[in-house]
Enzyme design. Structure first.
Site, PDB file in Angstrom:
ATOM      1  N   LYS A   1      10.838  -4.656  -5.906  1.00  0.00           N
ATOM      2  CA  LYS A   1      10.325  -3.407  -5.336  1.00  0.00           C
ATOM      3  C   LYS A   1       9.562  -3.751  -4.075  1.00  0.00           C
ATOM      4  O   LYS A   1       9.013  -4.853  -3.958  1.00  0.00           O
ATOM      5  CB  LYS A   1       9.444  -2.647  -6.334  1.00  0.00           C
ATOM      6  CG  LYS A   1       8.119  -3.293  -6.674  1.00  0.00           C
ATOM      7  CD  LYS A   1       6.976  -3.145  -5.735  1.00  0.00           C
ATOM      8  CE  LYS A   1       6.707  -1.716  -5.357  1.00  0.00           C
ATOM      9  NZ  LYS A   1       5.504  -1.679  -4.422  1.00  0.00           N
TER      10      LYS A   1
ATOM     11  N   ASN B   1       2.689   7.232   4.611  1.00  0.00           N
ATOM     12  CA  ASN B   1       1.437   6.523   4.398  1.00  0.00           C
ATOM     13  C   ASN B   1       0.185   7.321   4.698  1.00  0.00           C
ATOM     14  O   ASN B   1      -0.899   6.967   4.241  1.00  0.00           O
ATOM     15  CB  ASN B   1       1.433   5.213   5.179  1.00  0.00           C
ATOM     16  CG  ASN B   1       2.306   4.196   4.496  1.00  0.00           C
ATOM     17  OD1 ASN B   1       2.055   3.870   3.329  1.00  0.00           O
ATOM     18  ND2 ASN B   1       3.348   3.755   5.158  1.00  0.00           N
TER      19      ASN B   1
ATOM     20  N   THR C   1       5.770 -11.916  -1.258  1.00  0.00           N
ATOM     21  CA  THR C   1       5.546 -10.556  -0.814  1.00  0.00           C
ATOM     22  C   THR C   1       6.229  -9.603  -1.782  1.00  0.00           C
ATOM     23  O   THR C   1       7.347  -9.843  -2.161  1.00  0.00           O
ATOM     24  CB  THR C   1       6.117 -10.370   0.608  1.00  0.00           C
ATOM     25  OG1 THR C   1       5.748 -11.473   1.397  1.00  0.00           O
ATOM     26  CG2 THR C   1       5.609  -9.113   1.248  1.00  0.00           C
TER      27      THR C   1
ATOM     28  N   SER D   1      -0.672  11.618  -2.674  1.00  0.00           N
ATOM     29  CA  SER D   1      -0.542  12.982  -3.194  1.00  0.00           C
ATOM     30  C   SER D   1       0.904  13.313  -3.520  1.00  0.00           C
ATOM     31  O   SER D   1       1.779  12.486  -3.448  1.00  0.00           O
ATOM     32  CB  SER D   1      -1.124  13.973  -2.208  1.00  0.00           C
ATOM     33  OG  SER D   1      -0.666  13.703  -0.910  1.00  0.00           O
TER      34      SER D   1
ATOM     35  N   GLU E   1       9.492   1.531   4.671  1.00  0.00           N
ATOM     36  CA  GLU E   1       9.054   2.931   4.705  1.00  0.00           C
ATOM     37  C   GLU E   1       9.477   3.602   6.004  1.00  0.00           C
ATOM     38  O   GLU E   1       9.029   3.210   7.084  1.00  0.00           O
ATOM     39  CB  GLU E   1       7.544   3.006   4.484  1.00  0.00           C
ATOM     40  CG  GLU E   1       7.189   2.656   3.048  1.00  0.00           C
ATOM     41  CD  GLU E   1       5.699   2.461   2.807  1.00  0.00           C
ATOM     42  OE1 GLU E   1       5.314   2.469   1.626  1.00  0.00           O
ATOM     43  OE2 GLU E   1       4.952   2.301   3.775  1.00  0.00           O
TER      44      GLU E   1
ATOM     45  N   THR F   1       7.734   2.141  -6.140  1.00  0.00           N
ATOM     46  CA  THR F   1       6.633   3.029  -5.717  1.00  0.00           C
ATOM     47  C   THR F   1       7.159   3.927  -4.583  1.00  0.00           C
ATOM     48  O   THR F   1       7.744   4.961  -4.849  1.00  0.00           O
ATOM     49  CB  THR F   1       5.380   2.246  -5.274  1.00  0.00           C
ATOM     50  OG1 THR F   1       5.743   1.297  -4.285  1.00  0.00           O
ATOM     51  CG2 THR F   1       4.730   1.556  -6.456  1.00  0.00           C
TER      52      THR F   1
END
Lengths: 406, 406
Positions: free
Chosen positions: A181, A401, A192, A406, A278, A155
């Protein structure tokens, strides 16, 4: 529908008994690959560990339902939509997909496992993966499938995550490959993120389950990106029995080798998830020693790993170590503060609960500027220890985040 | 050394019995104001609530030591250095400062209270505030001191924080003014950040303490910026007895008015802290209703408030409400998921644990675009409720904290 012969020569990634296919089915925009189908030979055993979040995805409900019978012949994974909070429609969508796969593969429905990852709470467009399934079944292949499989389940991951191990039992090889992932919503709570581990060994579902649970606790449960526990966390392990080795619980040498390999594969994947956290630019290992219990050590390490102030100090390469001590202080674990010592790599920062007498800020700054940092916190209260892995908190985390969908 | 007469006319900020002075003493760079001295008339009672972090600042240790005797005649507050983890030197620095103030003001040393805020773990340069004290004592004044006092205790605060209340008992006024600082390292745990409340009422230290503890739990403990509990959190309330009103526990109408005023002042300050949260652009109220206990309601609300994924969704004005449901799910509170309802302002988002049937994303997007947002989470499990206040997590938080000290 039979397993293809493994390619000649010692391919370390070769793990007989599994065939793979991936495609873009339209859940993700821009024609990105978002669907993975794995077909498994009859006799494959399965083990699973799932999120402890009380709000769970429909696929997690289905996997938990099917795990007790312990046999797996297929796995469907989609990315882009988590299929959470969709009520009976979401459950029906997951069931419909596994029914369709079972029919196309001519296997019992309850041997089909399923996982989803992506946005939580959006309508799950089941018709898209459903339409893609017949072609996926045709495309199944065991030819070096790992990279595509790992890519199909991404993702916000910047990188696909694969790991493998190979070991010998009485001169015969056991192969193991894992994919995973995960980059955000990462916080250890039994399991997790998504990860799937495949081995060609023969072993019972009970033994596989026991080893998987232990390995997950030693690996994925040590990975913290942001402290958010996902609704979809799923780790499944599959043992095809198509290799040369049968693992009996009585053979402790072989079982130890298996446990070591499984922990290695899961550990490599967990570290990759943290490194790919991230927006992460740094990989931070937090070791807590001298604790009165391993649980206390884990709590202290996780509290430091989750502190936004500690994580932003890493991002700024700022040896603002007082934030580490503050986080230890609010961990809730009973402390003898005047016994606490903290090291940044080898640099003593705190001794006896206060600033180490010889500490020079330049030493701390040099460590904080590194890409990989180890913080060791000795509580001086016992002999137990534990470790977690985390990353820094950067502008990029906010960018990813604040505008994920979008 | 006597209190000046209040200015003529009804000044709502006038709270007799306290005199103030501020200056830059050189702890903060760039000649910014960083030292506050408050002198209090004899007979002033004091109450305090402190951090529950096990690692505590030297001033917190000293205040706890002095609180039981219940009389206050001075308060010294510095910003720029938290005086934490400095060992015996840090304790000695705090004691030296209060000794000097006691001597200059000719008051008993144990009536001098002290608080520090700023970087944790740096050497505390006690000689700087010490050198500034004599001039501060000369400068003491009761003439509209509040803004300067609030400014002197700021660290990363963008705005000074002041609040006041005034109420009548038998036609006589009671005045109350509070100041606070705090923008990061904000997480409720009995007391959060620095705040000082001043009233001219006469009341015993026991009654003041009881009311302060309750007010803090209803206000400051509801404020979450980042989930980091400070080592220096201190809330002190001072009652000078220089007003016209004596509050007796037996006069329940007057005591209720006092409790309401105290909760109002603390609540205004707590909301200001959240609104001024580091990098915050939005103020978010999280109300949890239908809980089986208030503690459960608080836990669920705090878990949602601390979720980096929820907070970044606010920053991005993204109605990615699945993250809210996911955070409820991992709060650890026992849930009946199929009874959960969630509202964004008045828009039903989740009903019966799943996406509300009529929810349109445009409705959620409209609410998320607001500067002030209320999330209501009904657990459907009981009659209890609680509320917390939080803010979004933005790029600016990272910028402030990755490079706080420079």
């Amino acid at each position: 529908m039979t397993t293809e012969a493994p390619p000649p020569g010692p391919d370390p990634w070769n793990t007989p008994g599994f065939r793979f296919a991936t495609c873009p089915c339209g859940i993700k925009p821009h024609h990105r690959t978002d669907l993975l189908l794995v077909a498994m030979d009859p006799g494959t055993t399965v083990a699973g560990v799932f999120t402890q979040n009380q709000v769970v995805a429909a696929p997690v409900v289905l996997c938990r339902e099917r795990l007790p019978q312990g046999q797996a012949q297929a796995l469907i994974v989609n990315s882009g939509n988590a299929n959470v909070a969709n009520g009976p429609q979401g459950m029906q969508a997951a069931r419909t997909l596994t029914q369709a796969a079972a029919r196309l593969l001519a296997v019992p429905e309850d041997t089909v496992f399923i996982a989803s990852t992506g946005v939580i709470g959006e309508h799950f467009p089941v018709e898209r993966p459903l339409a893609a399934l017949p072609k996926l079944v045709q495309d199944l292949s065991s030819q070096r499938p790992w990279l595509q499989a790992a890519q199909a389940i991404m993702t916000t991951d910047a990188h696909p995550k694969l790991a493998r191990e190979r070991f010998l039992v009485d001169g015969q090889p056991v192969h193991m490959v894992g994919i995973a992932k995960g980059a955000g919503m990462i916080h250890p709570n039994m399991a997790t993120m998504l990860s799937f581990v495949f081995t060609d060994a023969t072993l019972s579902k009970e033994v596989l389950q026991q080893h998987l649970r232990h390995a997950v606790n030693q690996t994925f449960n040590r990975a913290i990106v942001d402290g958010d526990t996902s609704t979809n966390d799923t780790v499944l392990a599959f043992a095809s029995g198509k290799g040369a080795v049968t693992l009996h619980p009585g053979n402790s040498t072989a079982m130890t080798a298996f446990a070591t390999a499984l922990e290695s594969v899961c550990g490599q994947l967990a570290r990759m998830i943290v490194a790919d956290g991230e927006g992460a630019t740094k990989f931070v290992t937090i070791e807590v020693t001298g604790a009165s219990s391993q649980a206390h050590a884990r709590t202290v390490a996780a509290t430091v790993a989750k502190s936004p102030l500690v994580k932003t100090a890493f991002a700024g390469s700022d040896p603002n170590w007082g934030r580490i001590l503050a986080a230890v202080g609010y961990s809730g674990v009973p402390l003898q503060v005047d016994r606490i010592a903290i090291f940044l790599d080898q640099v003593p920062i705190v001794a006896g609960g206060v600033r180490a007498p010889d500490y020079q800020e330049a030493q701390g700054a040099a460590v904080m500027a590194q890409k990989e940092i180890t913080i060791r916190i000795d509580l001086g209260s016992g002999q137990e220890r534990d470790t977690v892995w985390t990353c820094d908190l950067t502008h990029e985390y906010i960018s990813i985040n604040a505008d994920y969908r979008s």
